[in-house]
Design a protein around this motif. Structure first.
Motif, PDB file in Angstrom:
ATOM      1  N   GLU A 127      34.018 -43.817  18.715  1.00 56.24           N
ATOM      2  CA  GLU A 127      34.959 -44.813  18.151  1.00 56.24           C
ATOM      3  C   GLU A 127      34.391 -46.282  18.118  1.00 56.24           C
ATOM      4  OE1 GLU A 127      39.063 -43.993  19.402  1.00 56.24           O
ATOM      5  OE2 GLU A 127      38.354 -42.172  20.385  1.00 56.24           O
ATOM      6  N   PHE A 128      33.669 -46.763  19.430  1.00 53.89           N
ATOM      7  CA  PHE A 128      33.318 -47.963  19.744  1.00 53.89           C
ATOM      8  C   PHE A 128      31.767 -48.023  19.670  1.00 53.89           C
ATOM      9  CE2 PHE A 128      37.755 -47.388  21.051  1.00 53.89           C
ATOM     10  CZ  PHE A 128      38.313 -48.647  20.324  1.00 53.89           C
ATOM     11  N   SER A 129      31.199 -49.367  19.664  1.00 53.33           N
ATOM     12  CA  SER A 129      30.036 -49.793  19.791  1.00 53.33           C
ATOM     13  C   SER A 129      29.732 -50.162  21.304  1.00 53.33           C
ATOM     14  CB  SER A 129      29.239 -50.961  18.854  1.00 53.33           C
ATOM     15  OG  SER A 129      28.240 -51.396  19.468  1.00 53.33           O
ATOM     16  N   VAL A 130      29.140 -49.417  22.211  1.00 51.84           N
ATOM     17  CA  VAL A 130      29.243 -49.710  23.461  1.00 51.84           C
ATOM     18  C   VAL A 130      27.994 -50.376  24.066  1.00 51.84           C
ATOM     19  CG1 VAL A 130      29.171 -48.551  26.019  1.00 51.84           C
ATOM     20  CG2 VAL A 130      30.530 -47.364  24.141  1.00 51.84           C
ATOM     21  N   ASP A 131      28.199 -51.504  24.704  1.00 50.09           N
ATOM     22  CA  ASP A 131      26.938 -52.142  25.200  1.00 50.09           C
ATOM     23  C   ASP A 131      26.381 -51.505  26.356  1.00 50.09           C
ATOM     24  OD1 ASP A 131      25.256 -54.052  26.470  1.00 50.09           O
ATOM     25  OD2 ASP A 131      26.288 -55.753  26.264  1.00 50.09           O
ATOM     26  N   PRO A 132      25.150 -50.635  26.307  1.00 44.79           N
ATOM     27  CA  PRO A 132      24.516 -49.861  27.511  1.00 44.79           C
ATOM     28  C   PRO A 132      24.528 -50.744  28.720  1.00 44.79           C
ATOM     29  CG  PRO A 132      23.226 -50.031  25.796  1.00 44.79           C
ATOM     30  CD  PRO A 132      24.322 -50.658  25.039  1.00 44.79           C
ATOM     31  N   ALA A 133      23.980 -52.024  28.461  1.00 38.39           N
ATOM     32  CA  ALA A 133      23.746 -52.724  29.642  1.00 38.39           C
ATOM     33  C   ALA A 133      24.883 -53.128  30.525  1.00 38.39           C
ATOM     34  CB  ALA A 133      22.957 -54.050  29.517  1.00 38.39           C
ATOM     35  N   ARG A 134      26.126 -52.866  29.851  1.00 36.83           N
ATOM     36  CA  ARG A 134      27.540 -53.123  30.408  1.00 36.83           C
ATOM     37  C   ARG A 134      28.523 -52.037  30.584  1.00 36.83           C
ATOM     38  NH1 ARG A 134      29.820 -58.560  27.671  1.00 36.83           N
ATOM     39  NH2 ARG A 134      29.315 -57.320  25.953  1.00 36.83           N
ATOM     40  N   VAL A 135      28.097 -50.999  31.198  1.00 38.14           N
ATOM     41  CA  VAL A 135      28.956 -49.976  31.643  1.00 38.14           C
ATOM     42  C   VAL A 135      28.907 -49.797  33.105  1.00 38.14           C
ATOM     43  CG1 VAL A 135      29.061 -47.552  31.513  1.00 38.14           C
ATOM     44  CG2 VAL A 135      27.985 -48.572  29.531  1.00 38.14           C
ATOM     45  N   PHE A 136      30.230 -50.252  33.386  1.00 38.21           N
ATOM     46  CA  PHE A 136      30.320 -50.329  35.014  1.00 38.21           C
ATOM     47  C   PHE A 136      31.202 -49.646  35.615  1.00 38.21           C
ATOM     48  CE2 PHE A 136      29.922 -54.660  32.727  1.00 38.21           C
ATOM     49  CZ  PHE A 136      28.784 -55.205  33.464  1.00 38.21           C
ATOM     50  N   VAL A 137      31.113 -49.253  36.849  1.00 38.02           N
ATOM     51  CA  VAL A 137      31.992 -48.127  37.488  1.00 38.02           C
ATOM     52  C   VAL A 137      32.445 -48.604  38.724  1.00 38.02           C
ATOM     53  CG1 VAL A 137      31.915 -45.599  38.379  1.00 38.02           C
ATOM     54  CG2 VAL A 137      30.536 -46.260  36.508  1.00 38.02           C
ATOM     55  N   THR A 138      33.851 -48.590  39.008  1.00 37.34           N
ATOM     56  CA  THR A 138      34.103 -48.912  40.391  1.00 37.34           C
ATOM     57  C   THR A 138      35.326 -47.797  40.722  1.00 37.34           C
ATOM     58  OG1 THR A 138      35.390 -50.569  41.422  1.00 37.34           O
ATOM     59  CG2 THR A 138      36.478 -50.041  39.081  1.00 37.34           C
ATOM     60  N   GLY A 139      36.032 -48.078  41.997  1.00 34.91           N
ATOM     61  CA  GLY A 139      36.835 -46.902  42.296  1.00 34.91           C
ATOM     62  C   GLY A 139      37.217 -47.180  43.813  1.00 34.91           C
ATOM     63  N   MET A 140      37.975 -46.340  44.332  1.00 37.60           N
ATOM     64  CA  MET A 140      38.275 -46.269  45.835  1.00 37.60           C
ATOM     65  C   MET A 140      38.428 -44.935  46.276  1.00 37.60           C
ATOM     66  SD  MET A 140      42.313 -47.078  45.511  1.00 37.60           S
ATOM     67  CE  MET A 140      42.668 -46.436  47.231  1.00 37.60           C
ATOM     68  N   SER A 141      38.560 -44.738  47.452  1.00 38.67           N
ATOM     69  CA  SER A 141      38.763 -43.276  48.039  1.00 38.67           C
ATOM     70  C   SER A 141      39.554 -43.612  49.413  1.00 38.67           C
ATOM     71  CB  SER A 141      37.495 -42.627  48.284  1.00 38.67           C
ATOM     72  OG  SER A 141      37.620 -41.381  48.833  1.00 38.67           O
TER      73      SER A 141
END
Length: 141
Positions: A127-141
């Motif tokens: 659906e979108f043009s994704v910037d592969p250099a700006r795929v970020f992951v965050t979270g908590m546990s």
């Protein structure tokens, strides 16, 4: 009206004002929020996606994956952390996956979640043009 009643009435009004203000502050602006689903290895999995109205499908856009902790949900995590409000400001697509109903601490469970991550990323890329250099992951546990 007696003074204690006036004070109680004013406190109630103050609390209502704070609650309304908090609800309005949490309401994302300039963003389209959807709940998406994918079937991975026969299991239906869901995730929340917040897309800023300024996101252009033809322009490479950053993505932030935000993973909730045990007992949470993608929607709850998006609103509690304020990521849903940051998406339009930072012009990034926010993805908040919902965890599988069971969560055993086994390698096979991690492999299923990695497959879910990969499937979400692949779906968003359609659906979108994704910037592969700006795929970020965050979270908590």
């Amino acid at each position: 009206m007696s003074t204690p009643r006036k004070v109680a009435f004013l406190l109630i009004l103050l609390c209502l004002g704070i609650a309304v203000n908090d609800a309005l502050a949490r309401r994302p602006r300039n963003v389209v929020t959807t709940t998406e689903s994918l079937t991975i290895n026969g299991q239906r999995r869901t995730y929340r996606m917040d897309v800023p109205l300024t996101a252009d499908p033809a322009v490479p856009t950053p993505i932030v994956f935000a993973f909730h902790g045990k007992g949470g949900s993608g929607t709850k995590f998006a609103t509690q952390t304020g990521f849903n409000q940051m998406a339009p400001v930072g012009n990034f697509i926010l993805i908040c996956p919902d965890a599988a109903p069971e969560w055993p601490l086994e390698v096979s469970a991690a492999a299923k979640d990695l497959a879910f991550f990969d499937a979400i990323l692949a779906s968003v890329k359609t659906e979108f043009s994704v910037d592969p250099a700006r795929v970020f992951v965050t979270g908590m546990s």
